[in-house]
Design an enzyme around this catalytic site. Structure first.
Site, mmCIF file in Angstrom:
data_model
loop_
_atom_site.group_PDB
_atom_site.id
_atom_site.type_symbol
_atom_site.label_atom_id
_atom_site.label_comp_id
_atom_site.label_asym_id
_atom_site.label_seq_id
_atom_site.Cartn_x
_atom_site.Cartn_y
_atom_site.Cartn_z
ATOM 1 N N LYS A 1 0.837 -1.208 0.000
ATOM 2 C CA LYS A 1 0.000 0.000 0.000
ATOM 3 C C LYS A 1 0.867 1.252 0.000
ATOM 4 O O LYS A 1 0.562 2.227 -0.692
ATOM 5 C CB LYS A 1 -0.961 -0.014 1.185
ATOM 6 C CG LYS A 1 -2.085 -1.005 0.925
ATOM 7 C CD LYS A 1 -3.210 -0.927 1.931
ATOM 8 C CE LYS A 1 -4.332 -1.869 1.487
ATOM 9 N NZ LYS A 1 -5.041 -2.499 2.599
ATOM 10 N N LYS B 1 -3.629 -11.534 -11.347
ATOM 11 C CA LYS B 1 -4.442 -12.025 -10.245
ATOM 12 C C LYS B 1 -5.698 -11.148 -10.085
ATOM 13 O O LYS B 1 -5.592 -9.913 -10.125
ATOM 14 C CB LYS B 1 -3.595 -11.956 -8.965
ATOM 15 C CG LYS B 1 -4.335 -12.280 -7.699
ATOM 16 C CD LYS B 1 -3.406 -12.043 -6.514
ATOM 17 C CE LYS B 1 -4.143 -11.820 -5.312
ATOM 18 N NZ LYS B 1 -4.535 -11.988 -4.206
ATOM 19 N N LYS C 1 -9.478 -6.340 -6.504
ATOM 20 C CA LYS C 1 -10.176 -5.067 -6.601
ATOM 21 C C LYS C 1 -9.223 -3.944 -7.011
ATOM 22 O O LYS C 1 -9.563 -3.087 -7.809
ATOM 23 C CB LYS C 1 -10.798 -4.762 -5.232
ATOM 24 C CG LYS C 1 -11.727 -3.593 -5.210
ATOM 25 C CD LYS C 1 -12.456 -3.554 -3.869
ATOM 26 C CE LYS C 1 -11.509 -3.387 -2.696
ATOM 27 N NZ LYS C 1 -11.217 -2.000 -2.330
#
Ligand code: TRP
Length: 328
Positions: free
Chosen positions: A115, A194, A197
């Site tokens: 992140k 993969k 979202k």
């Protein structure tokens, strides 16, 4: 009794990656346990606050996830299903664990580092995410934690935290949890990466409200990326399309393999078959989901009953931990 526990974040529409990576396994495991005290599943809404800052959105996503699970087969007679925030003891337990957790351990978390790499400005909540997750697991003395591969490290961190707390306070409060993976390796998204979202390559389990099958075909299935092989070219039986096909209908995919490898069938034909298999598999569950949604109290009743069972255990284990620390 071995307790199975897992959580799912209500941060978006659940997709086939969630289903084949985790949800399917959660539902199978409830059959193994057949005891609502042995299988605990919850909606991780405290965790969702690390990304969602919109009360209306969080409420409706929470309800959607609950309806999805119930429509997909979660049975409240066989598993306890609840909202994470209905057991606030878990946040107190997080603090106790934090005091035994090194900064370095959290700095090594892949999900946190990913992140950061994507430019997300970290809050203390995001940084401490694995401690809250460890608390989720440890406060119910969970033995088995079925998760997708991306969560393995988080469960290992929970093992470390349990050991660190027990050693620090010379207690046996927490039990070592083990992770367990589902059968499917990897669910490819519409771009071949993969399914996730954050990659914008997902196919939802249930179509967004108002979307027809025809629109879904155009939005998701027709768009799945392939190379430029022609109809007659031999094709790779392990490409993304075949991986998705096998997940949706193993028997049909196995039959189809021969002609695919030999050549004589195009990508368009396979995409149509995949779309049809998707409708066969999830279509009937859509109707069930609509029926469940019509009963205004059903979801809340299920979640409250689940929370009551979960909370009893959480209270007991937290009291044990508080006594071990000298707080009480
Ligand atoms: N972090 C998990 C995920 O994003 C969700 C989660 C929160 C969880 N608490 C948990 C999973 C405890 C297993 C056990 O998928």
């Amino acid at each position: 009794m071995k307790r199975i526990l897992s959580g799912v974040q209500p941060t978006g529409i659940l997709h086939l990656g969630n289903y084949f990576g985790a949800i399917q396994q959660h539902i199978q495991l409830q059959e193994e346990a057949r005891d609502p005290a042995a299988a605990f599943y919850f909606i991780a809404n405290y965790h969702a606050l690390t990304t969602i800052k919109d009360a209306t959105a969080l409420r409706s996503l929470t309800r959607d996830v609950a309806l999805d699970y119930l429509a997909l087969g979660l049975d409240p007679a066989k598993a306890s299903f609840f909202r994470q925030s209905d057991v606030p003891e878990v946040t107190e337990c997080t603090w106790l664990l934090m005091c035994c957790t090194g900064l370095g351990l959290l700095e090594r978390a892949h999900s946190y580092k990913d992140k950061m790499a994507r430019g997300i400005k970290p809050s203390m909540g995001l940084f401490s995410y694995p401690v809250l997750m460890a608390s989720d697991i440890l406060i119910y003395r969970s033995n088995v934690v079925p998760v997708g591969r991306d969560q393995q490290q988080h469960v290992e961190m929970a093992q470390d935290m349990a050991a660190a707390f027990n050693a620090a306070f010379d207690t046996d409060t927490f039990v070592r949890p083990e992770w367990r993976f589902g059968a499917s390796e990897r669910v490819p998204g519409t771009d071949g990466e993969k399914m996730s979202k954050s990659y914008h390559n997902t196919i939802p389990i249930f179509l967004p409200e108002g979307m027809t099958d025809k629109q879904a075909w155009k939005t998701y299935f027709a768009r799945i990326v392939t190379d430029s092989k022609g109809v007659d070219d031999p094709k790779d039986p392990n490409d993304s399309l075949m991986q998705i096909y096998r997940l949706l209908d193993k028997a049909e995919a196995t039959e189809f393999r021969e002609i695919y490898v030999r050549g004589g069938v195009g990508y368009g034909e396979l995409k149509k078959r995949i779309h049809a298999a998707y409708i066969r598999r999830f279509g009937p569950l859509r109707d069930k989901r609509v029926a469940l949604a019509e009963d205004a109290n059903y979801v809340d009743d299920v979640l409250e009953e689940g929370a009551r069972r979960a909370r009893t255990i959480a209270r007991e284990v937290l009291d044990h931990a508080r006594a071990a620390t000298g707080l009480s």
